[in-house]
Write a protein that holds these residues in place. Structure first.
Motif, PDB file in Angstrom:
ATOM      1  N   GLY A  49       0.853  -1.184   0.000  1.00  0.00           N
ATOM      2  CA  GLY A  49       0.000   0.000   0.000  1.00  0.00           C
ATOM      3  C   GLY A  49       0.889   1.234   0.000  1.00  0.00           C
ATOM      4  N   ASP A  50       0.431   2.305   0.612  1.00  0.00           N
ATOM      5  CA  ASP A  50       1.198   3.554   0.659  1.00  0.00           C
ATOM      6  C   ASP A  50       2.074   3.560   1.905  1.00  0.00           C
ATOM      7  N   TRP A  51       3.274   3.035   1.769  1.00  0.00           N
ATOM      8  CA  TRP A  51       4.196   2.904   2.902  1.00  0.00           C
ATOM      9  C   TRP A  51       4.534   4.262   3.514  1.00  0.00           C
ATOM     10  N   ASP A  52       4.789   5.250   2.678  1.00  0.00           N
ATOM     11  CA  ASP A  52       5.208   6.560   3.178  1.00  0.00           C
ATOM     12  C   ASP A  52       4.112   7.238   3.997  1.00  0.00           C
ATOM     13  N   ARG A  53       2.864   6.853   3.772  1.00  0.00           N
ATOM     14  CA  ARG A  53       1.755   7.417   4.547  1.00  0.00           C
ATOM     15  C   ARG A  53       1.350   6.505   5.709  1.00  0.00           C
ATOM     16  N   GLY A  54       2.174   5.499   5.971  1.00  0.00           N
ATOM     17  CA  GLY A  54       1.959   4.674   7.149  1.00  0.00           C
ATOM     18  C   GLY A  54       1.264   3.357   6.918  1.00  0.00           C
ATOM     19  N   GLU A  55       0.912   3.025   5.687  1.00  0.00           N
ATOM     20  CA  GLU A  55       0.260   1.744   5.450  1.00  0.00           C
ATOM     21  C   GLU A  55       1.290   0.612   5.562  1.00  0.00           C
ATOM     22  N   ARG A  56       0.823  -0.518   6.078  1.00  0.00           N
ATOM     23  CA  ARG A  56       1.713  -1.658   6.323  1.00  0.00           C
ATOM     24  C   ARG A  56       1.093  -2.950   5.786  1.00  0.00           C
ATOM     25  N   GLY A  57       0.616  -2.879   4.553  1.00  0.00           N
ATOM     26  CA  GLY A  57      -0.009  -4.019   3.915  1.00  0.00           C
ATOM     27  C   GLY A  57      -1.482  -3.758   3.673  1.00  0.00           C
ATOM     28  N   THR A  58      -2.047  -4.509   2.722  1.00  0.00           N
ATOM     29  CA  THR A  58      -3.457  -4.338   2.373  1.00  0.00           C
ATOM     30  C   THR A  58      -4.240  -5.645   2.423  1.00  0.00           C
ATOM     31  N   ALA A  59      -3.600  -6.740   2.825  1.00  0.00           N
ATOM     32  CA  ALA A  59      -4.244  -8.053   2.712  1.00  0.00           C
ATOM     33  C   ALA A  59      -5.504  -8.178   3.551  1.00  0.00           C
ATOM     34  N   CYS A  60      -5.587  -7.457   4.674  1.00  0.00           N
ATOM     35  CA  CYS A  60      -6.755  -7.598   5.549  1.00  0.00           C
ATOM     36  C   CYS A  60      -7.806  -6.523   5.312  1.00  0.00           C
ATOM     37  N   LEU A  61      -7.589  -5.649   4.329  1.00  0.00           N
ATOM     38  CA  LEU A  61      -8.432  -4.468   4.186  1.00  0.00           C
ATOM     39  C   LEU A  61      -9.560  -4.681   3.181  1.00  0.00           C
ATOM     40  N   PRO A  62     -10.811  -4.730   3.630  1.00  0.00           N
ATOM     41  CA  PRO A  62     -11.937  -4.852   2.698  1.00  0.00           C
ATOM     42  C   PRO A  62     -11.967  -3.679   1.728  1.00  0.00           C
ATOM     43  N   GLY A  63     -12.289  -3.984   0.493  1.00  0.00           N
ATOM     44  CA  GLY A  63     -12.355  -2.956  -0.529  1.00  0.00           C
ATOM     45  C   GLY A  63     -11.051  -2.694  -1.248  1.00  0.00           C
ATOM     46  N   ARG A  64      -9.969  -3.317  -0.787  1.00  0.00           N
ATOM     47  CA  ARG A  64      -8.664  -3.115  -1.412  1.00  0.00           C
ATOM     48  C   ARG A  64      -8.190  -4.375  -2.134  1.00  0.00           C
ATOM     49  N   GLU A  65      -9.109  -5.311  -2.389  1.00  0.00           N
ATOM     50  CA  GLU A  65      -8.713  -6.604  -2.960  1.00  0.00           C
ATOM     51  C   GLU A  65      -8.045  -6.464  -4.325  1.00  0.00           C
ATOM     52  N   SER A  66      -8.567  -5.619  -5.176  1.00  0.00           N
ATOM     53  CA  SER A  66      -7.981  -5.455  -6.510  1.00  0.00           C
ATOM     54  C   SER A  66      -6.567  -4.905  -6.418  1.00  0.00           C
ATOM     55  N   GLU A  67      -6.369  -3.937  -5.541  1.00  0.00           N
ATOM     56  CA  GLU A  67      -5.033  -3.370  -5.344  1.00  0.00           C
ATOM     57  C   GLU A  67      -4.078  -4.436  -4.813  1.00  0.00           C
ATOM     58  N   PHE A  68      -4.556  -5.238  -3.854  1.00  0.00           N
ATOM     59  CA  PHE A  68      -3.713  -6.299  -3.314  1.00  0.00           C
ATOM     60  C   PHE A  68      -3.287  -7.265  -4.423  1.00  0.00           C
ATOM     61  N   ARG A  69      -4.230  -7.675  -5.245  1.00  0.00           N
ATOM     62  CA  ARG A  69      -3.930  -8.667  -6.282  1.00  0.00           C
ATOM     63  C   ARG A  69      -2.998  -8.101  -7.340  1.00  0.00           C
ATOM     64  N   GLU A  70      -3.218  -6.868  -7.724  1.00  0.00           N
ATOM     65  CA  GLU A  70      -2.331  -6.240  -8.701  1.00  0.00           C
ATOM     66  C   GLU A  70      -0.904  -6.164  -8.152  1.00  0.00           C
ATOM     67  N   GLY A  71      -0.794  -5.782  -6.873  1.00  0.00           N
ATOM     68  CA  GLY A  71       0.522  -5.689  -6.259  1.00  0.00           C
ATOM     69  C   GLY A  71       1.206  -7.033  -6.139  1.00  0.00           C
ATOM     70  N   PHE A  72       0.435  -8.049  -5.812  1.00  0.00           N
ATOM     71  CA  PHE A  72       1.052  -9.370  -5.661  1.00  0.00           C
ATOM     72  C   PHE A  72       1.533  -9.904  -7.000  1.00  0.00           C
ATOM     73  N   LEU A  73       0.791  -9.663  -8.059  1.00  0.00           N
ATOM     74  CA  LEU A  73       1.240 -10.101  -9.384  1.00  0.00           C
ATOM     75  C   LEU A  73       2.536  -9.383  -9.770  1.00  0.00           C
ATOM     76  N   ARG A  74       2.660  -8.141  -9.372  1.00  0.00           N
ATOM     77  CA  ARG A  74       3.919  -7.423  -9.619  1.00  0.00           C
ATOM     78  C   ARG A  74       5.056  -8.066  -8.820  1.00  0.00           C
ATOM     79  N   ALA A  75       4.771  -8.460  -7.593  1.00  0.00           N
ATOM     80  CA  ALA A  75       5.784  -9.134  -6.781  1.00  0.00           C
ATOM     81  C   ALA A  75       6.228 -10.439  -7.434  1.00  0.00           C
ATOM     82  N   LEU A  76       5.300 -11.161  -8.007  1.00  0.00           N
ATOM     83  CA  LEU A  76       5.653 -12.414  -8.684  1.00  0.00           C
ATOM     84  C   LEU A  76       6.579 -12.162  -9.874  1.00  0.00           C
TER      85      LEU A  76
END
Length: 275
Positions: free
Chosen positions: A64-91
């Motif tokens: 997520g937005d690390w510089d603004r204090g976010e520490r992951g998005t896996a548990c956050l409802p409504g952020r599923e698409s962002e999580f999946r896009e980010g994980f595919l980038r990690a792969l």
């Protein structure tokens, strides 16, 4: 015999990031980890690994937005698409760097929410990530983090993490066992190593001295004893993972600061307790 990987986000900060690979290799490290690779081209990172004979053993998926204090998005409802896009980038980075493990940060619980309310989102996301990673031959790691360093983090205890891994049932979903976080939250480290390492659910260890998060030769944890426990148990169960050195050197970002603080590792190598 435990193998130690240098965490380049925390060690060798006297060097620019891309120069930390060579510094770690000079000190005898064979593996490296760090928080995030995404500020650099994968080809540049791969070249540093190859030039220095290093293996990339772990990095984190986008948080997520690390510089603004976010520490992951896996548990956050409504952020599923962002999580999946980010994980595919990690792969994609994992493929380019030949990295077998990706840590998925759970995230901070929104104000007023409970773990029960967020659990379904978290389990759904990590299950999906494990499926995608399996196709690529990668492992997904979940890490409990202490509430002192990261108040409000969703996942805090080893038992929680292992229960989620068991519930999802994916063979490539494992726990990142950070002894520093576990000591602060739970203690009883040797017993937990003996309990969890033989299960096949521990994918990676990390270390730091408690309470200051400096080198593992100061503080309240007897690390040489625990390395002996890991060595004993891994010989019995065939575990072949790494121990990430995720600590802040006492001398900070001064020339030689990290290397000067590696007496603990040199002593382990002489004793035969470090690979």
């Amino acid at each position: 015999m435990p193998r130690f990987a240098a965490n380049l986000s925390m060690l060798y900060n006297e060097h620019d990031f891309l120069d930390r690979f060579a510094a770690a290799a000079r000190d005898g490290f064979k593996g490296v980890e760090y928080l995030f690779p995404y500020a650099f081209a994968a080809s540049d990172l791969a070249a540093r690994l190859a030039d220095n004979g290093l293996q990339q053993v772990l990095f984190n998926a986008p948080p997520g937005d690390w510089d603004r204090g976010e520490r992951g998005t896996a548990c956050l409802p409504g952020r599923e698409s962002e999580f999946r896009e980010g994980f595919l980038r990690a792969l994609e980075y994992a493929e380019a760097l030949d990295c077998p493990r990706i840590h998925v940060m759970a995230g901070l619980m929104p104000a007023g929410s409970s773990k029960d309310e967020l659990r379904a989102t978290y389990v759904g996301n990590v299950g999906w990530a494990a499926e995608q990673a399996a196709k690529a031959g990668r492992q997904v790691l979940l890490e409990p983090i202490n509430t002192r360093d990261m108040p409000g983090f969703f996942l805090n205890y080893q038992e929680e993490a292992h229960a989620i891994v068991q519930g999802v049932g994916a063979k490539n979903l494992q726990v990142q066992f950070d002894l520093y976080h576990c000591q602060i939250m739970e203690g009883d480290l040797a017993a937990k190593i003996r309990k969890y390492l033989p299960t096949g659910r521990v994918g990676h260890f990390q270390i730091a001295g408690v309470p200051e998060r400096h080198e593992p030769d100061i503080g309240e944890i007897n690390h040489p004893y625990l390395f002996g426990v890991i060595d004993e148990v891994e010989a019995q169960c065939g575990w072949q993972g790494w121990i990430g050195c995720e600590y802040r050197p006492r001398r900070g970002a001064v020339p030689g600061g990290t290397s000067d603080g590696l007496g603990w590792l040199r002593a382990l190598r002489l004793s035969g307790l470090a690979g």
